[in-house]
Design an enzyme around this catalytic site. Structure first.
Site, mmCIF file in Angstrom:
data_model
loop_
_atom_site.group_PDB
_atom_site.id
_atom_site.type_symbol
_atom_site.label_atom_id
_atom_site.label_comp_id
_atom_site.label_asym_id
_atom_site.label_seq_id
_atom_site.Cartn_x
_atom_site.Cartn_y
_atom_site.Cartn_z
ATOM 1 N N ARG A 27 -2.354 -7.962 11.209
ATOM 2 C CA ARG A 27 -2.395 -8.984 10.292
ATOM 3 C C ARG A 27 -0.310 -9.803 11.065
ATOM 4 N NH1 ARG A 27 -3.219 -5.823 4.285
ATOM 5 N NH2 ARG A 27 -5.840 -5.661 4.761
ATOM 6 N N HIS A 60 0.889 -11.193 0.700
ATOM 7 C CA HIS A 60 0.087 -10.391 0.077
ATOM 8 C C HIS A 60 0.461 -8.850 0.085
ATOM 9 C CE1 HIS A 60 -3.414 -8.252 -0.151
ATOM 10 N NE2 HIS A 60 -3.557 -7.210 0.720
ATOM 11 N N PHE A 92 -10.873 -1.120 10.422
ATOM 12 C CA PHE A 92 -10.029 -1.910 9.828
ATOM 13 C C PHE A 92 -8.334 -3.121 11.171
ATOM 14 C CE2 PHE A 92 -8.325 -3.683 5.426
ATOM 15 C CZ PHE A 92 -9.956 -3.609 4.990
ATOM 16 N N GLN A 122 4.587 -8.943 4.090
ATOM 17 C CA GLN A 122 3.070 -9.381 4.931
ATOM 18 C C GLN A 122 2.109 -10.162 3.966
ATOM 19 O OE1 GLN A 122 -0.244 -6.632 4.394
ATOM 20 N NE2 GLN A 122 0.166 -6.357 6.985
ATOM 21 N N GLU A 146 -10.004 -8.560 4.856
ATOM 22 C CA GLU A 146 -10.675 -7.617 6.213
ATOM 23 C C GLU A 146 -11.442 -7.514 6.707
ATOM 24 O OE1 GLU A 146 -6.249 -6.490 7.406
ATOM 25 O OE2 GLU A 146 -7.633 -5.435 9.548
ATOM 26 N N LEU A 155 -7.409 -13.525 -1.829
ATOM 27 C CA LEU A 155 -7.896 -12.415 -0.822
ATOM 28 C C LEU A 155 -9.078 -13.280 -0.186
ATOM 29 C CD1 LEU A 155 -5.898 -10.729 1.527
ATOM 30 C CD2 LEU A 155 -7.440 -9.484 -0.232
ATOM 31 N N ARG A 195 2.238 -3.825 7.425
ATOM 32 C CA ARG A 195 1.708 -2.698 7.026
ATOM 33 C C ARG A 195 0.025 -2.591 7.302
ATOM 34 N NH1 ARG A 195 -2.581 -1.991 2.642
ATOM 35 N NH2 ARG A 195 -2.242 -4.198 2.742
ATOM 36 N N HIS A 252 -1.161 -11.940 5.001
ATOM 37 C CA HIS A 252 -2.280 -11.476 5.086
ATOM 38 C C HIS A 252 -3.114 -13.025 5.586
ATOM 39 C CE1 HIS A 252 -6.746 -10.125 5.067
ATOM 40 N NE2 HIS A 252 -5.931 -8.849 4.416
HETATM 41 C C1 LIG Z 1 -6.714 -8.705 -3.012
HETATM 42 C C2 LIG Z 1 -5.903 -7.445 -2.693
HETATM 43 C C3 LIG Z 1 -7.100 -6.084 -1.717
HETATM 44 C C4 LIG Z 1 -6.032 -5.281 -1.012
HETATM 45 N N1 LIG Z 1 -6.900 -4.878 -0.472
HETATM 46 C C5 LIG Z 1 -6.875 -3.989 -0.045
HETATM 47 C C6 LIG Z 1 -7.506 -2.441 0.427
HETATM 48 O O1 LIG Z 1 -8.919 -2.713 0.989
HETATM 49 N N2 LIG Z 1 -6.451 -1.111 1.209
HETATM 50 C C7 LIG Z 1 -5.543 -1.620 1.077
HETATM 51 O O2 LIG Z 1 -5.174 -0.485 0.694
HETATM 52 N N3 LIG Z 1 -5.187 -2.124 0.589
HETATM 53 C C8 LIG Z 1 -5.229 -3.306 -0.298
HETATM 54 N N4 LIG Z 1 -4.264 -4.214 -1.201
HETATM 55 C C9 LIG Z 1 -3.329 -3.610 -1.288
HETATM 56 C C10 LIG Z 1 -3.173 -2.827 -3.074
HETATM 57 O O3 LIG Z 1 -3.953 -2.726 -3.125
HETATM 58 C C11 LIG Z 1 -1.558 -2.669 -2.863
HETATM 59 O O4 LIG Z 1 -0.640 -2.272 -2.317
HETATM 60 C C12 LIG Z 1 -1.871 -1.168 -4.583
HETATM 61 O O5 LIG Z 1 -3.206 -1.744 -5.088
HETATM 62 C C13 LIG Z 1 -0.053 -1.078 -4.679
HETATM 63 O O6 LIG Z 1 -0.651 -0.193 -6.294
HETATM 64 P P1 LIG Z 1 -0.029 0.139 -6.837
HETATM 65 O O7 LIG Z 1 -0.048 1.353 -7.146
HETATM 66 O O8 LIG Z 1 1.908 0.470 -6.065
HETATM 67 O O9 LIG Z 1 0.520 -0.734 -8.023
HETATM 68 P P2 LIG Z 1 -0.448 -1.613 -8.946
HETATM 69 O O10 LIG Z 1 -1.918 -1.234 -8.866
HETATM 70 O O11 LIG Z 1 0.169 -3.209 -8.967
HETATM 71 O O12 LIG Z 1 0.163 -1.140 -10.178
HETATM 72 C C14 LIG Z 1 1.439 -1.913 -10.585
HETATM 73 C C15 LIG Z 1 1.560 -0.974 -12.456
HETATM 74 O O13 LIG Z 1 2.866 -1.119 -12.436
HETATM 75 C C16 LIG Z 1 3.078 -1.863 -13.710
HETATM 76 N N5 LIG Z 1 3.808 -2.519 -13.890
HETATM 77 C C17 LIG Z 1 5.053 -3.085 -13.120
HETATM 78 N N6 LIG Z 1 6.275 -4.185 -13.602
HETATM 79 C C18 LIG Z 1 6.061 -3.221 -15.148
HETATM 80 C C19 LIG Z 1 6.981 -3.215 -15.982
HETATM 81 N N7 LIG Z 1 8.432 -3.340 -15.335
HETATM 82 N N8 LIG Z 1 6.832 -2.038 -17.298
HETATM 83 C C20 LIG Z 1 5.289 -1.405 -17.231
HETATM 84 N N9 LIG Z 1 4.811 -1.546 -16.356
HETATM 85 C C21 LIG Z 1 5.085 -2.408 -15.055
HETATM 86 C C22 LIG Z 1 1.899 -3.095 -14.015
HETATM 87 O O14 LIG Z 1 1.539 -3.723 -14.842
HETATM 88 C C23 LIG Z 1 0.655 -1.846 -13.509
HETATM 89 O O15 LIG Z 1 0.067 -1.092 -14.285
HETATM 90 C C24 LIG Z 1 -5.158 -5.433 -1.711
HETATM 91 C C25 LIG Z 1 -4.147 -6.128 -2.734
HETATM 92 C C26 LIG Z 1 -4.874 -7.222 -2.886
HETATM 93 C C27 LIG Z 1 -3.984 -8.359 -3.768
#
Ligand SMILES: Cc1cc2nc3c(=O)[nH]c(=O)nc-3n(C[C@H](O)[C@H](O)[C@H](O)COP(=O)(O)OP(=O)(O)OC[C@H]3O[C@@H](n4cnc5c(N)ncnc54)[C@H](O)[C@@H]3O)c2cc1C
Ligand code: SF4
Ligand code: SF4
Ligand code: FES
Lengths: 273, 617
Positions: B314, B379, B125, B239, B258, B255, B414, B241
């Protein structure tokens, strides 16, 4: 490895259609209401190339009915939130392009098998309850010195392939929606539905799982209720062969482990070894 | 309290986790396992959080594919990728602990793809020196969230509140005391009396029109923290992407993983040139393949061959696509061509199944036969809530943050794959330390009634106001402002104009009005989100204007170069007397031993023994 061919502008395909085949306007009949009652309401929506049903619902929210309830997250067919019945077919709204639908008004209704919360949003909590009852993955100990040193199960890809197929499930519950045992016969107490048959399959067939869920699959799972109509497989947006790769092998496993003498007979009848 | 709040359901827990993505679930599992009564709230259904969308993989120096890898190289890559602006202590915990966190998921039932020997396979990656990403085809996030979800529902002392949105945090004498939330489905109110709160609410992609992020990404976690007196940091680093879909309009921003480039995808301009060879920045001089021939050898696992330039970080690739368009060599819809079709059909289907499907179903493009058209899309938020690197606690006692919601690990940029590992490592740490914090508290903080009533009035106001701004309109305007003024390429004039407009939006958002009731009413939900998005956007815009240089994801036409003076400071935001105040603070100083690892040749770092269990210097 073959060298990548140079592509020139002339070779580049036009990505996607340039003209909206639906003439820039579409009529939607969207179900509005709650668990007690409701009706279809008609909306006219301007269309764009490549538009999906979910886009149209968002257009309606923005300009015509800000309180139209729609559940969605990823808009990419990855989260399984936006299930509904489009022209009577169980679909992910975010993966259903207007261009692929027959001419005429587009009917959008909530899934029939689950109680409606509001408009297109259903109460799917029953599914979460089923999952909680299923015995989760029960990993074996690491065995060989190599495994212990590495801290991983040593598993061959071909042994994982079939489990990985089941783990593609995005929990859209479209298979649950279409299965007649639930949809028409309301056997919620007796049959957990195709989604959970492959949940069982996903743990039972895991090469490093030590659990034994055969009794559970029969008793709580109710696998006997499935009569292999394959409707679930037809609607699965993750292309999981729910019946052929999940339910049928599980039925065979239950038959041979639970009803051993019978099983042998059954297998004979089916002409298998 | 019940006498005046009788329509509110009260819950008393030790730890409240806001968010059920990777970070939130991992935090909750840990906190509950440390026997703290734990509740998790999530705006969507369980298993649908943004993490489910992650495609490419989870970075961890498992050394299953390339023995030369180890935590130090991963650490080095992360710090260099951050343009030396991240918190090196977080980067160290992350690199050291990621392998254990990935293997732990396997014990909980995750089925990562295998290499030929039967161990977890790892793919290359951008910005990672060696093959490092544990993955499951291109649906790694689904595997991660499903595994954590199943683990969580079978963990004692852990309750999940689905489709529940937190709108306000409460404090008692400076310490966190709990939160108010509403049920999206019924509109019912919940008051959580909690001694510790972990924010794991993700990022703020919805501030931009073209984004890979879902509706949930409205900056709630950052806004809640800021309003509770916690600090935000690095907000200017957003970021973009490099490869989002650009056509058709309905899917613009979606998306393209990558992983496509990791598997040999080639970027070309409208003249058919493989332009990334011309964009290798000095810091990566000599680390990338010089020509197509070397790339082919690399794809054939030749250890002496270097990576293709498509796998630059990126920020570099996104900027290159932008520059090609400026020079008139863009694709028809303002992007570039990404071509994987030269690889074997079966291989593409096996390695990138959801990309095949995504293009087939949404764009009518067969990626095994023809190139994709791609361009930058918003992203990921590198910035967020400032936390202690070890405990993930903010400056507000009892308030923690983890995952995309928190700042520190990624600095100015990142690396792909470093988010999923971030969620696991710091999710676990935050859960552990929140439980310890609660354990060590002498007396439980209490929530003040009056504050709860005010918070409820604010929450309900849009439903009761007969007139006021329409949140859908404000949201659309906000996206336009951010797209115009605080995009990937920035300039003072545009940003100043954007800030003026954001301030105006902020004023208008004080009075919103929506029709309908409290039951599943998206208009009302948006009314709750809009102020959070405006506040977050203001933090981004003001930080971006303040940083007068270009670094990583932050690119300014009026200050196009890196500036050493900005090289070791972070911009920190806090509320002072009702105003948003921005200050620069020195980044944590790196000890010599650490600096040596960062400066070293990867091969040198690698020749040392693998020392994942070593203590911090
Ligand atoms: C399409 C895509 C592909 C990606 N691919 C990769 C990858 O291959 N590798 C990698 O490392 N990263 C990747 N990323 C980045 C990564 O997926 C995210 O940064 C990561 O999943 C974020 O996880 P998190 O647990 O911080 O938040 P999330 O998984 O977004 O969870 C946030 C949670 O908070 C909750 N929430 C938000 N606000 C509130 C509120 N006010 N009250 C109650 N609940 C709330 C939401 O409902 C959700 O449950 C990708 C991102 C995208 C968009
Ligand atoms: S095959 Fe079985 S589970 Fe699937 S729809 Fe038919 S009866 Fe239901
Ligand atoms: S098995 Fe297929 S149809 Fe059923 S819930 Fe999973 S993804 Fe949906
Ligand atoms: S919105 Fe995620 S599957 Fe449709």
């Amino acid at each position: 490895m073959a060298a990548p061919a140079e592509t020139t502008q002339a070779d580049q395909p036009s990505s996607g259609p340039e003209e909206p085949p639906r003439g820039g306007q579409a009529t939607f009949e969207v179900w509005r209401g709650d668990e007690d009652d409701g009706e279809f309401e008609t909306f006219e929506v301007e269309t764009q190339p490549g538009m999906v049903v979910l886009d149209a619902m968002h257009e309606i929210q923005a300009d015509q009915a800000p309180d139209l309830a729609v559940r969605w997250n990823c808009k990419a067919g990855k989260c399984g939130s936006c299930s509904a019945e489009v022209n009577g077919h169980p679909k992910l709204m975010c993966m259903t392009r207007l261009e692929d639908l027959e001419e005429g008004p587009i009917h959008v209704a909530p899934m029939k098998t689950f109680p409606v919360e509001k408009d297109l949003v259903c109460d799917v909590s029953w599914n979460y309850e089923q999952n909680e009852e299923i015995e989760p993955f029960d990993g074996r100990e690491l065995e060989t010195p190599a495994e212990k040193e590495k801290g991983e199960f040593r598993m061959q890809q071909e042994d994982l392939d079939r489990v990985q197929e089941f783990r593609k499930c995005i929990e859209c519950y479209l298979c649950q929606d279409v299965c007649h045992v639930l949809r028409n016969h309301d056997k919620y107490d007796a049959f957990q539905g195709p989604r959970f048959m492959i949940r069982y399959a996903g743990v039972e067939m895991h090469p490093a799982d030590d659990g034994d869920r055969v009794e559970e699959i029969w008793d709580e799972g109710g696998i006997g209720y499935c009569n292999i109509t394959k409707c679930c497989t037809d609607v699965c947006p993750a292309d999981i062969e729910i019946t052929d790769n999940g339910i049928i092998p599980m039925k065979e496993r239950v038959a041979s482990e639970k009803f051993d003498p019978l099983a042998m007979l059954w297998q004979k009848v089916r002409g298998e070894d | 309290m019940t006498e005046d709040l009788d329509n509110v359901t009260e819950h008393t827990v030790d730890v409240l986790v806001v968010g059920a993505g990777g970070a939130g679930l991992r935090a909750a599992i840990q906190s509950a396992e440390e026997s703290a009564e734990t509740a998790v709230v999530t705006k969507s259904l369980l298993g649908k959080a943004h993490t489910v969308m992650a495609e490419g993989g989870c970075a961890a120096a498992l050394r299953n594919v390339d023995e030369r890898d180890n935590w130090k190289v991963h650490f080095r890559d992360t710090v260099r990728g951050s343009k030396l602006l991240n918190d090196w202590r977080m980067a160290e915990y992350h690199a050291k602990e990621a392998p254990d966190r990935v293997r732990e998921l396997e014990k909980w039932g995750a089925t990562f793809d295998r290499n030929e020997e039967g161990w977890i396979n790892q793919r290359p990656f951008g910005g990672h020196e060696y093959n490092r990403l544990a993955h499951v085809g291109d649906r790694t996030g689904l595997e991660l969230i499903r595994t954590l979800q199943d683990k969580a529902v079978h963990t004692d002392d852990l309750d999940v509140f689905q489709e529940t949105t937190v709108t306000k945090l409460f404090k008692d004498g400076g310490r966190i005391a709990g939160a108010l939330a509403y049920d999206r489905d019924t509109g019912g109110l919940h008051l959580f009396q909690a001694d510790a709160v972990i924010l794991a609410g993700g990022g703020f992609g919805q501030c931009y029109k073209y984004t890979s992020n879902s509706w949930e990404y409205t900056g709630d976690g950052m806004a809640l923290a800021y309003e509770a007196g916690a600090e935000l940091m690095d907000m200017e680093f957003v970021q973009f992407h490099p490869t989002g879909m650009v056509w058709p309009p309905s899917v613009r921003g979606l998306l393209v993983t990558e992983g496509v480039r990791g598997e040999g995808g080639i970027l070309r301009n409208s003249e058919g040139e493989r332009f990334m060879f011309d964009y290798v920045p000095p810091i990566y001089e000599g680390e990338f393949a010089a020509d197509e021939d070397e790339v082919l050898r690399w794809l054939d696992d030749d250890d002496d061959a270097r990576r293709p330039p498509e796998l630059l970080t990126r920020d570099v690739v996104a900027k290159a696509i932008h520059d090609e368009n400026e020079a008139g060599r863009g694709s028809p819809h303002g992007g570039a061509f990404l071509d994987i079709s030269w690889r074997d059909d079966e291989y593409i289907h096996k390695k990138l199944p959801s990309m095949v499907e995504q293009f087939e179903e949404l764009a009518g493009v067969d990626i095994t036969e023809e190139p994709m058209e791609v361009g930058p899309t918003m992203h990921y938020a590198m910035g967020g809530v400032r936390v202690d690197p070890e405990t993930e606690m903010t400056n507000v006692p009892g308030l923690f943050a983890a995952g995309e919601n928190a700042a520190g690990l990624h600095g100015a940029n990142r690396l792909g794959g470093n988010s999923l590992s971030d969620l696991l490592v710091f999710g676990k740490r935050s859960g552990e330390h929140a439980a310890t914090y609660v354990e060590e508290l002498d007396d439980a903080p209490a929530i003040d009634h009056d504050e709860v009533e005010t918070a409820i009035d604010e929450l309900m106001a849009p439903l009761e106001n007969d007139e006021g701004a329409d949140p859908y309109d404000l949201h659309e305007e906000l996206q336009e402002v951010m797209d115009e003024g605080v995009q990937m390429i920035r300039e003072a004039d545009n940003m100043e104009a954007a800030i003026d407009q954001l301030e105006d939006l902020w004023e208008r958002a004080r009075k919103l009005s929506v029709p309908g009731g409290t039951s599943y009413n998206p208009g009302w939900h948006r009314a709750v989100h809009v102020p959070n998005m405006i506040l977050t956007s203001l933090a981004v815009a003001r930080s971006a204007l303040m940083r007068e240089e270009s670094r990583g994801a932050h690119v300014r036409t009026d200050f196009p170069e890196k500036d050493e003076e900005w090289g070791d400071v972070n911009i920190v935001i806090r509320e002072e007397d009702g105003e948003m105040s921005l200050v620069t603070e020195p980044s944590p100083e790196r000890p010599e031993k650490i600096q040596e690892i960062i400066d070293a040749d990867p091969e040198e770092v690698s020749s040392e023994a693998y020392g994942a269990k070593e203590v911090m210097p």
